[in-house]
Write an enzyme that holds these catalytic residues in place. Sequence first.
Site, short mmCIF file in Angstrom:
data_model
loop_
_atom_site.label_atom_id
_atom_site.label_comp_id
_atom_site.label_asym_id
_atom_site.label_seq_id
_atom_site.Cartn_x
_atom_site.Cartn_y
_atom_site.Cartn_z
N TYR A 31 -29.25 12.20 8.73
CA TYR A 31 -29.09 13.24 9.90
C TYR A 31 -30.37 14.13 10.06
CZ TYR A 31 -24.17 12.03 9.08
OH TYR A 31 -22.90 11.55 8.75
N TRP A 35 -27.34 19.69 13.92
CA TRP A 35 -25.83 19.84 14.30
C TRP A 35 -25.35 20.90 14.39
CZ3 TRP A 35 -28.31 15.06 12.87
CH2 TRP A 35 -27.46 14.00 13.41
N ASP A 167 -14.88 12.51 12.16
CA ASP A 167 -14.96 11.21 13.12
C ASP A 167 -14.05 10.24 12.98
OD1 ASP A 167 -17.06 12.76 12.94
OD2 ASP A 167 -18.74 11.39 12.35
N GLU A 397 -22.47 14.94 0.37
CA GLU A 397 -21.65 15.13 1.79
C GLU A 397 -20.15 15.55 1.63
OE1 GLU A 397 -22.80 12.11 4.44
OE2 GLU A 397 -21.89 12.93 6.16
C1 GLC Z 1 -20.84 13.34 10.45
C2 GLC Z 1 -19.67 14.34 10.39
C3 GLC Z 1 -19.85 15.65 11.09
C4 GLC Z 1 -21.20 16.08 10.95
C5 GLC Z 1 -22.20 15.46 10.84
C6 GLC Z 1 -23.76 15.97 10.52
O1 GLC Z 1 -20.85 12.86 11.75
O2 GLC Z 1 -18.43 13.58 10.80
O3 GLC Z 1 -18.68 16.48 11.07
O4 GLC Z 1 -21.34 17.44 11.52
O5 GLC Z 1 -22.03 14.26 10.24
O6 GLC Z 1 -23.24 16.37 8.90
#
Ligand code: GLC
Length: 429
Positions: A31, A35, A167, A397
């Site tokens: 990621y 976010w 998700d 995570e």
């Molecule tokens: C995934 C999770 C979401 C979170 C993202 C970044 O998409 O489902 O809740 O914000 O990862 O950690």
Amino acid sequence: MADAAGWRERARRVLVGNDRGGYTVPSPGLYPFQWNWDSAVVALGWMTFDESRAWRELDRLFEGQWDSGLLPHIVFHVPADTYFPGPSEWGTSDRHQPPTSSISQPPLAATIVRMMSERALDAGLANRAVAQLLPKLLRWHRWWFRERDPEGTGLVVTFHPWESGLDNSPAWDAPLAAVPPTSRAYARRDTGFVDSARRPRQADYDRYVHLMDFFRQAGFDAGQIYAECPYRVADFGLNAILLRATEDLAELCRRHGESGAAEEMSAAADRSRRALAGLWSEKAGAYVSRDTRTGRSLEARTHSTFLAWYGRMAQSAEIDRRLLAGFNDWLARVPHGLPSTHPDAPGFEAQRYWRGPVWPHMNWLIAQGLAGAGHAAEAAALRHSTRSLIAHGGFREYFNPLTGEGYGGSDFSWTAAVALFWCAPEKIS
Ligand code: GLC
């Protein structure tokens, strides 16, 4: 992670390592952008050792805010090619810089801002930061009420499972089945980092992509999307988080002399509280979400129901008792709580993302609510369980509720933040 001081030091190092210049990526590689609800949790983590950096996290998040008030779920500050779907897929760069996604995420921020201002050692800095954030928070909350509840039902809707933050929860299986799978080619990147058995299925992704393309093709027109989106869900968890945040926002407004906005937010919270009570399902003995396309209630047993306390719903003593009995039953069934789906439920999978694993920040939200409602023992049990999962598995995570194994991204920012402000051992040795 043996000693308390070492624990905290390692958690701080995760945040510092994931800092990209005023914002924190959830996890490197997997990621690589900012976010929305992650940053809210992470800001509270920064608050334990660097207050100005904590406020900066939220300023950077709001750089992604649209004129409409939407606060997107991802802000693509700088390009990175390890994540799908990136900025060109969302197609928003004509309307906003930096580019963002076109959907939102659970509105934790106002609650976090209130918590941060109450913890702040530097009151002057906190006051200035809150004064700057207030109008932006108000625009975001008004956006939820205006664009996501145009019929004034008291419940806002999500147009994509990613907006719930949960998700691939079994709660979304039925509404997602109504979404056609995309027929276009695309390449996922997540399964290059994490075992595919621990991520959402391909069939889910095909529908996630269809929805994203639909928003772009609709020119992001709120009215058209509300009318035509094949996925439209009133998510109990998101609405409970919004209720709490709207109350907290009203309180922040009051403290900053914005009495008109305070009244407006209190009135919105009252509507939301009344509507949320209607999501109690006698059959499930739990609060459940609703598919507002079909009117069906989504009876999957997920941990979201336990956000009722966090939302401060003011429920009857009878419902409180049943919910608490349910919570204790969930905890008793697994060695490591709280699973995201009830272990006896048909959709439960101990490894697969939001279909069973334990998520530390959700434990914190639920424990916050439990403690506030006077259920101290249950809140302590969640804290203990979260601490031992992180102590053994690291800042991962999510965690397997049956084995305690840590999964998904490593050096995960909100897990480190939760450790810092909530569940690291207190005794500094
Ligand atoms: C995934 C999770 C979401 C979170 C993202 C970044 O998409 O489902 O809740 O914000 O990862 O950690």
